[in-house]
Design an enzyme around this catalytic site. Structure first.
Site, PDB file in Angstrom:
ATOM      1  N   ASP A 128       0.820  -1.223   0.000  1.00  0.00           N
ATOM      2  CA  ASP A 128       0.000   0.000   0.000  1.00  0.00           C
ATOM      3  C   ASP A 128       0.847   1.264   0.000  1.00  0.00           C
ATOM      4  O   ASP A 128       0.544   2.237  -0.695  1.00  0.00           O
ATOM      5  CB  ASP A 128      -0.917   0.007   1.238  1.00  0.00           C
ATOM      6  CG  ASP A 128      -1.947  -1.110   1.171  1.00  0.00           C
ATOM      7  OD1 ASP A 128      -2.686  -1.168   0.180  1.00  0.00           O
ATOM      8  OD2 ASP A 128      -1.971  -1.943   2.091  1.00  0.00           O
ATOM      9  N   HIS A 144      -7.385  -3.629  -1.610  1.00  0.00           N
ATOM     10  CA  HIS A 144      -7.611  -2.943  -0.332  1.00  0.00           C
ATOM     11  C   HIS A 144      -7.854  -1.476  -0.673  1.00  0.00           C
ATOM     12  O   HIS A 144      -7.172  -0.922  -1.546  1.00  0.00           O
ATOM     13  CB  HIS A 144      -6.375  -3.117   0.552  1.00  0.00           C
ATOM     14  CG  HIS A 144      -6.446  -2.470   1.894  1.00  0.00           C
ATOM     15  ND1 HIS A 144      -7.578  -2.461   2.676  1.00  0.00           N
ATOM     16  CD2 HIS A 144      -5.494  -1.802   2.607  1.00  0.00           C
ATOM     17  CE1 HIS A 144      -7.324  -1.823   3.814  1.00  0.00           C
ATOM     18  NE2 HIS A 144      -6.076  -1.415   3.792  1.00  0.00           N
ATOM     19  N   ASP A 189     -11.165  -3.762   7.355  1.00  0.00           N
ATOM     20  CA  ASP A 189      -9.940  -4.541   7.163  1.00  0.00           C
ATOM     21  C   ASP A 189      -8.847  -4.051   8.120  1.00  0.00           C
ATOM     22  O   ASP A 189      -8.175  -4.854   8.775  1.00  0.00           O
ATOM     23  CB  ASP A 189      -9.470  -4.412   5.708  1.00  0.00           C
ATOM     24  CG  ASP A 189      -8.319  -5.359   5.420  1.00  0.00           C
ATOM     25  OD1 ASP A 189      -8.571  -6.555   5.240  1.00  0.00           O
ATOM     26  OD2 ASP A 189      -7.157  -4.891   5.407  1.00  0.00           O
ATOM     27  N   GLU A 245      -7.354  -6.445  11.201  1.00  0.00           N
ATOM     28  CA  GLU A 245      -5.941  -6.854  11.305  1.00  0.00           C
ATOM     29  C   GLU A 245      -5.277  -6.259  12.546  1.00  0.00           C
ATOM     30  O   GLU A 245      -4.400  -6.887  13.138  1.00  0.00           O
ATOM     31  CB  GLU A 245      -5.169  -6.510  10.009  1.00  0.00           C
ATOM     32  CG  GLU A 245      -5.021  -5.048   9.695  1.00  0.00           C
ATOM     33  CD  GLU A 245      -4.703  -4.759   8.223  1.00  0.00           C
ATOM     34  OE1 GLU A 245      -4.963  -5.614   7.363  1.00  0.00           O
ATOM     35  OE2 GLU A 245      -4.215  -3.651   7.927  1.00  0.00           O
ATOM     36  N   GLU A 285       1.642 -24.346  24.374  1.00  0.00           N
ATOM     37  CA  GLU A 285       0.336 -24.003  24.943  1.00  0.00           C
ATOM     38  C   GLU A 285      -0.261 -22.744  24.299  1.00  0.00           C
ATOM     39  O   GLU A 285      -1.452 -22.702  23.997  1.00  0.00           O
ATOM     40  CB  GLU A 285       0.484 -23.789  26.458  1.00  0.00           C
ATOM     41  CG  GLU A 285      -0.819 -23.759  27.210  1.00  0.00           C
ATOM     42  CD  GLU A 285      -1.651 -25.027  27.006  1.00  0.00           C
ATOM     43  OE1 GLU A 285      -1.111 -26.125  27.159  1.00  0.00           O
ATOM     44  OE2 GLU A 285      -2.844 -24.906  26.669  1.00  0.00           O
ATOM     45  N   SER A 345     -12.510 -29.963  26.285  1.00  0.00           N
ATOM     46  CA  SER A 345     -13.099 -30.583  27.483  1.00  0.00           C
ATOM     47  C   SER A 345     -14.110 -29.640  28.137  1.00  0.00           C
ATOM     48  O   SER A 345     -14.059 -28.416  27.928  1.00  0.00           O
ATOM     49  CB  SER A 345     -11.984 -30.889  28.494  1.00  0.00           C
ATOM     50  OG  SER A 345     -11.359 -29.675  28.892  1.00  0.00           O
TER      51      SER A 345
HETATM   52  N1  LIG Z   1      -0.964  -9.699   2.044  1.00  0.00           N
HETATM   53  C1  LIG Z   1      -2.261 -10.069   1.944  1.00  0.00           C
HETATM   54  O1  LIG Z   1      -2.585 -11.242   2.089  1.00  0.00           O
HETATM   55  C2  LIG Z   1      -3.326  -9.084   1.638  1.00  0.00           C
HETATM   56  C3  LIG Z   1      -3.023  -7.903   1.000  1.00  0.00           C
HETATM   57  N2  LIG Z   1      -4.037  -7.098   0.547  1.00  0.00           N
HETATM   58  C4  LIG Z   1      -3.691  -5.913  -0.213  1.00  0.00           C
HETATM   59  O2  LIG Z   1      -3.052  -6.332  -1.422  1.00  0.00           O
HETATM   60  C5  LIG Z   1      -2.081  -5.362  -1.819  1.00  0.00           C
HETATM   61  C6  LIG Z   1      -0.726  -6.046  -1.971  1.00  0.00           C
HETATM   62  O3  LIG Z   1      -0.298  -6.466  -0.689  1.00  0.00           O
HETATM   63  P1  LIG Z   1       0.740  -7.670  -0.525  1.00  0.00           P
HETATM   64  O4  LIG Z   1       0.386  -8.772  -1.457  1.00  0.00           O
HETATM   65  O5  LIG Z   1       0.841  -7.944   0.945  1.00  0.00           O
HETATM   66  O6  LIG Z   1       2.070  -6.973  -1.030  1.00  0.00           O
HETATM   67  P2  LIG Z   1       3.560  -7.533  -0.966  1.00  0.00           P
HETATM   68  O7  LIG Z   1       4.323  -6.791   0.049  1.00  0.00           O
HETATM   69  O8  LIG Z   1       3.556  -9.020  -0.849  1.00  0.00           O
HETATM   70  O9  LIG Z   1       4.053  -7.088  -2.444  1.00  0.00           O
HETATM   71  C7  LIG Z   1       5.324  -7.148  -2.807  1.00  0.00           C
HETATM   72  C8  LIG Z   1       5.402  -7.071  -4.335  1.00  0.00           C
HETATM   73  O10 LIG Z   1       5.457  -5.718  -4.759  1.00  0.00           O
HETATM   74  C9  LIG Z   1       6.586  -5.572  -5.597  1.00  0.00           C
HETATM   75  N3  LIG Z   1       7.159  -4.229  -5.536  1.00  0.00           N
HETATM   76  C10 LIG Z   1       7.504  -3.538  -4.424  1.00  0.00           C
HETATM   77  N4  LIG Z   1       7.998  -2.337  -4.783  1.00  0.00           N
HETATM   78  C11 LIG Z   1       7.959  -2.287  -6.150  1.00  0.00           C
HETATM   79  C12 LIG Z   1       8.339  -1.314  -7.112  1.00  0.00           C
HETATM   80  N5  LIG Z   1       8.872  -0.157  -6.731  1.00  0.00           N
HETATM   81  N6  LIG Z   1       8.136  -1.587  -8.421  1.00  0.00           N
HETATM   82  C13 LIG Z   1       7.606  -2.765  -8.805  1.00  0.00           C
HETATM   83  N7  LIG Z   1       7.232  -3.734  -7.936  1.00  0.00           N
HETATM   84  C14 LIG Z   1       7.427  -3.497  -6.626  1.00  0.00           C
HETATM   85  C15 LIG Z   1       7.585  -6.592  -5.070  1.00  0.00           C
HETATM   86  O11 LIG Z   1       8.576  -6.851  -6.038  1.00  0.00           O
HETATM   87  P3  LIG Z   1      10.143  -7.001  -5.665  1.00  0.00           P
HETATM   88  O12 LIG Z   1      10.370  -8.462  -5.414  1.00  0.00           O
HETATM   89  O13 LIG Z   1      10.837  -6.489  -6.874  1.00  0.00           O
HETATM   90  O14 LIG Z   1      10.390  -6.168  -4.430  1.00  0.00           O
HETATM   91  C16 LIG Z   1       6.650  -7.766  -4.814  1.00  0.00           C
HETATM   92  O15 LIG Z   1       6.379  -8.451  -6.015  1.00  0.00           O
HETATM   93  C17 LIG Z   1      -2.120  -4.278  -0.743  1.00  0.00           C
HETATM   94  O16 LIG Z   1      -3.029  -3.301  -1.178  1.00  0.00           O
HETATM   95  C18 LIG Z   1      -2.681  -5.007   0.481  1.00  0.00           C
HETATM   96  O17 LIG Z   1      -3.318  -4.174   1.418  1.00  0.00           O
HETATM   97  C19 LIG Z   1      -5.353  -7.430   0.676  1.00  0.00           C
HETATM   98  C20 LIG Z   1      -5.716  -8.583   1.294  1.00  0.00           C
HETATM   99  C21 LIG Z   1      -4.738  -9.436   1.941  1.00  0.00           C
HETATM  100  C1  LIG Z   2      -5.181  -9.740   8.118  1.00  0.00           C
HETATM  101  C2  LIG Z   2      -4.188  -8.955   7.328  1.00  0.00           C
HETATM  102  C3  LIG Z   2      -4.659  -8.563   5.930  1.00  0.00           C
HETATM  103  O1  LIG Z   2      -5.728  -7.635   6.025  1.00  0.00           O
HETATM  104  C4  LIG Z   2      -5.157  -9.816   5.261  1.00  0.00           C
HETATM  105  C5  LIG Z   2      -4.249 -10.956   5.034  1.00  0.00           C
HETATM  106  O2  LIG Z   2      -6.353  -9.914   5.025  1.00  0.00           O
HETATM  107  C6  LIG Z   2      -3.467  -7.896   5.220  1.00  0.00           C
HETATM  108  O3  LIG Z   2      -3.545  -6.669   5.002  1.00  0.00           O
HETATM  109  O4  LIG Z   2      -2.487  -8.583   4.918  1.00  0.00           O
HETATM  110 MG   LIG Z   3      -7.508  -8.291   5.237  1.00  0.00          MG
HETATM  111 MG   LIG Z   4      -5.258  -5.647   5.305  1.00  0.00          MG
END
Ligand SMILES: NC(=O)C1=CN([C@@H]2O[C@H](COP(=O)(O)OP(=O)(O)OC[C@H]3O[C@@H](n4cnc5c(N)ncnc54)[C@H](OP(=O)(O)O)[C@@H]3O)[C@@H](O)[C@H]2O)C=CC1
Ligand SMILES: CC[C@](O)(C(C)=O)C(=O)O
Ligand SMILES: [Mg+2]
Ligand SMILES: [Mg+2]
Length: 343
Positions: free
Chosen positions: A82, A107, A190, A194, A226, A251
């Protein structure tokens, strides 16, 4: 009851003629890209050169720069952290948007808190899985899915809802349930979930329980099993059948202890503090703090992350998991993913 949509309520045809760019290949990115591809959609991943790029290539996905992927796609899903989305959007996505494109989020943070302001001639919607990306992928592979919310911020084409639902079905959410929301509701619930329950509340509860036992002279290994290890087994019962199902399996002694002591731990004061947390989210105070922390290069985030990794529960847990091949196996798989990209 709120309307919950499943696969048979959704016609995905509207998305079949479109190209989908998944920007980012982390936790959510790899899951959306692979699930959509295996659901038969045309997917390109947008990245910078680096670990995720190499992993996506290894996974057989078409990978391009963020600008190129955005330029050639009709539907652009932003799955970057984000805090980096606004600058990457300005630099590489916005200049490549065309009228009628769809800009999608998992998100609502950046739209709701006005960090990204899209042009009026594109659709803007969210498809937000209610679960971690690795589980979005794992459950899809198992023939199941993680539920998701969808919400429309802008409907420039008149097709935003149909495209959002087709996308949600493509990632496997239609097997578990898809609910309509707004950007405000998704963002606030959300963040609250979290912080207060799923991550913040649970980590604090686990650490406090572990510390209480260790400070009273009990073995750290016993305290770990635990208060942390067994939590997964209890949560599995909650997931499968709610509180009643969990209480059916434990239990009667545990159930009586649950009724008597649970409300002593999480009481009206705790709930009042939960309301404070929710209020900070609703007023934008939390978002402002996180934006400023990033602008300052994350001094507090980094310090706390280091200290947390050195907590006794983490040290003991690392040692014990080494001795449990079935848990260790999962950890190795996860480590491979982490060491090859950032997801
Ligand atoms: N994590 C989750 O399970 C959840 C996340 N979300 C939402 O999904 C979205 C993504 O979150 P999430 O998956 O956790 O993100 P991550 O932190 O896992 O994403 C990392 C990715 O972004 C890339 N990246 C970072 N900086 C750059 C850049 N400057 N240019 C190009 N690519 C870049 C990274 O590439 P590199 O390897 O090159 O760094 C990597 O592929 C957010 O909006 C989050 O709120 C929603 C529900 C759950
Ligand atoms: C609970 C954390 C979360 O909102 C998710 C996995 O749904 C996130 O931002 O990673
Ligand atoms: Mg979530
Ligand atoms: Mg979240």
């Amino acid at each position: 009851m709120t309307k919950v949509l499943y696969n048979n309520n959704i016609n995905e045809e509207v998305l079949q003629s479109k190209k989908i760019a998944i920007i980012g290949y982390g936790s959510q990115g790899h899951a959306h890209a692979l699930n959509l591809k295996e659901s038969g959609f045309d997917v390109v991943v947008g990245l910078r050169q680096g670990r995720s790029w190499d992993k996506a290539v290894e996974d057989g996905v078409d990978v391009k720069s963020v600008a190129e992927a955005s330029q050639e796609a009709d539907v652009i899903m932003i799955l970057l952290p984000d805090e980096y989305q606004p600058s990457i959007y300005k630099e590489a996505i916005e200049p490549n948007l065309e009228a009628g494109n769809a800009l999608v989020f998992a998100h609502g943070f950046n739209i709701h808190f006005n960090q990204i302001v899209p042009p009026a001639d594109v659709d803007v919607f969210l498809v937000a899985p209610k679960g971690p990306g690795h589980l979005v992928r794992r459950t899809y592979e198992e023939g199941a899915g993680v539920p998701a919310l969808y919400g429309i911020f802008q409907d420039a084409t008149g097709q935003a809802t149909d495209v959002a639902l087709a996308y949600a079905k493509g990632i496997g959410a239609g097997r578990a349930g898809i609910l309509q929301t707004t950007f405000q509701e998704e963002t606030e619930t959300d963040l609250f979930g979290e912080q207060a329950v799923l991550c913040g509340g649970t980590s604090a509860l686990v650490k406090a329980g572990f510390e209480t036992l260790v400070e009273a002279g009990y073995q750290p290994e016993v305290a770990y099993f635990e208060c942390l290890h067994e939590l997964k087994l209890i949560v599995d019962l909650l997931y499968e059948g709610g509180l009643e199902n969990m209480r059916h399996s434990i239990s009667d002694t545990a159930e009586w202890g649950d009724f008597m002591s649970g409300p002593r731990i999480v009481d009206e004061d705790t709930k009042a503090r939960m309301k404070d947390v929710l209020s900070d989210i609703q007023t934008g105070k939390f978002a402002q703090g996180w934006i400023l922390e990033n602008q300052a290069n994350r001094p507090r985030y980094s310090a706390i992350k280091t200290a947390e990794s050195q907590h006794q529960i983490e040290k003991v847990g690392r040692e014990l998991r080494e001795l449990m091949p079935f848990v260790k196996q999962k950890a190795i798989n996860k480590k491979e993913v982490v060491s090859n990209d950032t997801n």
